[in-house]
Design a protein around this motif. Structure first.
Motif, PDB file in Angstrom:
ATOM      1  N   UNK A 196       5.141  15.517   4.323  1.00  0.00           N
ATOM      2  CA  UNK A 196       5.652  13.962   4.213  1.00  0.00           C
ATOM      3  C   UNK A 196       5.253  13.622   2.874  1.00  0.00           C
ATOM      4  N   UNK A 197       6.468  12.908   2.048  1.00  0.00           N
ATOM      5  CA  UNK A 197       6.174  12.597   0.885  1.00  0.00           C
ATOM      6  C   UNK A 197       6.995  11.397   0.547  1.00  0.00           C
ATOM      7  N   UNK A 198       6.504  10.594  -0.568  1.00  0.00           N
ATOM      8  CA  UNK A 198       7.102   9.455  -1.063  1.00  0.00           C
ATOM      9  C   UNK A 198       7.170   9.501  -2.572  1.00  0.00           C
ATOM     10  N   UNK A 199       8.268   9.068  -2.932  1.00  0.00           N
ATOM     11  CA  UNK A 199       8.442   8.974  -4.549  1.00  0.00           C
ATOM     12  C   UNK A 199       8.609   7.423  -4.564  1.00  0.00           C
ATOM     13  N   UNK A 200       7.752   6.914  -5.447  1.00  0.00           N
ATOM     14  CA  UNK A 200       7.913   5.265  -5.921  1.00  0.00           C
ATOM     15  C   UNK A 200       8.442   5.113  -7.023  1.00  0.00           C
ATOM     16  N   UNK A 201       9.678   4.031  -6.879  1.00  0.00           N
ATOM     17  CA  UNK A 201      10.560   3.900  -7.962  1.00  0.00           C
ATOM     18  C   UNK A 201      10.243   2.258  -8.568  1.00  0.00           C
ATOM     19  N   UNK A 255       0.749  -1.093  -0.071  1.00  0.00           N
ATOM     20  CA  UNK A 255       0.090   0.034  -0.058  1.00  0.00           C
ATOM     21  C   UNK A 255       0.808   1.246  -0.116  1.00  0.00           C
ATOM     22  N   UNK A 256       0.481   2.145  -0.885  1.00  0.00           N
ATOM     23  CA  UNK A 256       1.106   3.585  -1.024  1.00  0.00           C
ATOM     24  C   UNK A 256       1.586   4.119   0.450  1.00  0.00           C
ATOM     25  N   UNK A 257       0.370   4.241   1.420  1.00  0.00           N
ATOM     26  CA  UNK A 257       0.557   4.973   2.486  1.00  0.00           C
ATOM     27  C   UNK A 257       1.386   4.070   3.521  1.00  0.00           C
ATOM     28  N   UNK A 258       1.510   2.787   3.471  1.00  0.00           N
ATOM     29  CA  UNK A 258       2.194   2.189   4.518  1.00  0.00           C
ATOM     30  C   UNK A 258       3.675   2.486   4.290  1.00  0.00           C
ATOM     31  N   UNK A 259       4.038   2.746   3.167  1.00  0.00           N
ATOM     32  CA  UNK A 259       5.623   3.543   3.179  1.00  0.00           C
ATOM     33  C   UNK A 259       5.835   4.328   4.164  1.00  0.00           C
ATOM     34  N   UNK A 260       4.904   5.179   4.587  1.00  0.00           N
ATOM     35  CA  UNK A 260       5.251   6.520   5.371  1.00  0.00           C
ATOM     36  C   UNK A 260       5.300   5.654   6.841  1.00  0.00           C
ATOM     37  N   UNK A 261       4.195   4.930   7.176  1.00  0.00           N
ATOM     38  CA  UNK A 261       4.601   4.210   8.381  1.00  0.00           C
ATOM     39  C   UNK A 261       5.746   3.255   8.431  1.00  0.00           C
ATOM     40  N   UNK A 262       6.212   2.849   7.554  1.00  0.00           N
ATOM     41  CA  UNK A 262       7.593   2.351   7.630  1.00  0.00           C
ATOM     42  C   UNK A 262       8.915   3.158   7.966  1.00  0.00           C
ATOM     43  N   UNK A 263       8.795   4.277   7.265  1.00  0.00           N
ATOM     44  CA  UNK A 263       9.543   5.282   7.255  1.00  0.00           C
ATOM     45  C   UNK A 263       9.738   6.026   8.552  1.00  0.00           C
ATOM     46  N   UNK A 308      16.381   0.346  -5.721  1.00  0.00           N
ATOM     47  CA  UNK A 308      15.659   1.344  -4.952  1.00  0.00           C
ATOM     48  C   UNK A 308      14.165   1.190  -5.450  1.00  0.00           C
ATOM     49  N   UNK A 309      13.304   1.213  -4.139  1.00  0.00           N
ATOM     50  CA  UNK A 309      11.894   0.897  -4.347  1.00  0.00           C
ATOM     51  C   UNK A 309      11.291   2.044  -4.153  1.00  0.00           C
ATOM     52  N   UNK A 310      11.855   3.110  -3.163  1.00  0.00           N
ATOM     53  CA  UNK A 310      11.251   4.348  -3.113  1.00  0.00           C
ATOM     54  C   UNK A 310      12.104   5.385  -2.266  1.00  0.00           C
ATOM     55  N   UNK A 311      11.768   6.613  -2.527  1.00  0.00           N
ATOM     56  CA  UNK A 311      12.527   7.592  -1.366  1.00  0.00           C
ATOM     57  C   UNK A 311      11.467   8.438  -0.643  1.00  0.00           C
ATOM     58  N   UNK A 312      11.732   8.966   0.504  1.00  0.00           N
ATOM     59  CA  UNK A 312      10.951   9.585   1.392  1.00  0.00           C
ATOM     60  C   UNK A 312      11.521  10.662   1.816  1.00  0.00           C
ATOM     61  N   UNK A 313      10.646  11.566   2.471  1.00  0.00           N
ATOM     62  CA  UNK A 313      11.056  12.887   3.115  1.00  0.00           C
ATOM     63  C   UNK A 313       9.858  13.433   4.100  1.00  0.00           C
ATOM     64  N   UNK A 314      10.478  13.534   5.339  1.00  0.00           N
ATOM     65  CA  UNK A 314       9.469  13.943   6.167  1.00  0.00           C
ATOM     66  C   UNK A 314       9.972  15.270   7.094  1.00  0.00           C
ATOM     67  N   UNK A 315       9.195  16.229   7.087  1.00  0.00           N
ATOM     68  CA  UNK A 315       9.543  17.359   7.923  1.00  0.00           C
ATOM     69  C   UNK A 315       8.728  17.798   8.959  1.00  0.00           C
ATOM     70  N   UNK A 316       9.714  17.854  10.116  1.00  0.00           N
ATOM     71  CA  UNK A 316       8.799  17.973  11.514  1.00  0.00           C
ATOM     72  C   UNK A 316       9.254  19.615  11.972  1.00  0.00           C
ATOM     73  N   UNK A 317       8.315  20.177  12.623  1.00  0.00           N
ATOM     74  CA  UNK A 317       8.551  21.498  12.919  1.00  0.00           C
ATOM     75  C   UNK A 317       8.719  21.162  14.658  1.00  0.00           C
ATOM     76  N   UNK A 318       9.514  21.929  15.277  1.00  0.00           N
ATOM     77  CA  UNK A 318       9.883  22.045  16.644  1.00  0.00           C
ATOM     78  C   UNK A 318       8.629  22.817  17.448  1.00  0.00           C
TER      79      UNK A 318
END
Length: 144
Positions: A64-69, A26-34, A105-115
């Motif tokens: 939060x973003x994922x690029x699927x490869x 599932x696409x959304x599962x990538x963020x959970x694993x990340x 390479x299966x995917x790349x991800x990036x997540x930005x957090x604000x303190x």
């Protein structure tokens, strides 16, 4: 993704619960694993307690973003490499790469957090202990 210092990847196998009707993860599962890889990274570098939910500072997801490869399937073994990609004044970005068992390479991800200061609910500067603790692992660029 190259960093001054590196941490071993977060490694897991994909269970059936994360598979869609096409046989792909599932696409959304990538963020959970990340998110799991980020937690593992913070534990390995000794900063887990600085991100505890009951601390003086909390971290809100800004992006939060994922690029699927390439597809990931049931029982695939994946490695997730995770490192900070940017340290801003009040924000930090984690970059990740999802690799198959053969290094593909299966995917790349990036997540930005604000303190955020818990007592005021407003963005604030990253604590020095967090900035200093993450700096040695900073990547040269975004996900690659």
């Amino acid at each position: 993704m190259s960093a001054t210092t590196s941490i071993p990847p977060f490694v897991t196998h994909i269970p059936f619960r994360d598979i869609d009707m096409h046989g792909h993860m599932h696409n959304a599962a990538y963020l959970s694993y990340f998110e799991g890889a980020i937690s593992d990274f913070l534990r390995q570098v000794g900063l887990s307690s600085e991100f505890a939910p009951d601390g003086a500072f909390v971290y809100h997801v800004r992006k939060a973003g994922v690029t699927f490869e390439a597809p990931t399937r049931y029982e695939d073994k994946i490695q997730i490499f995770c490192a900070p990609g940017h340290l801003g004044r009040s924000s930090l970005r984690f970059d990740g790469r999802f690799l198959g068992a053969d290094g593909d390479l299966r995917a790349t991800a990036d997540v930005v957090w604000i303190c955020v200061d818990r007592s005021t609910g407003t963005p604030c500067n990253l604590p020095d202990i967090v900035r200093d603790g993450l700096a040695p692992y900073l990547t040269a660029s975004g996900p690659s």
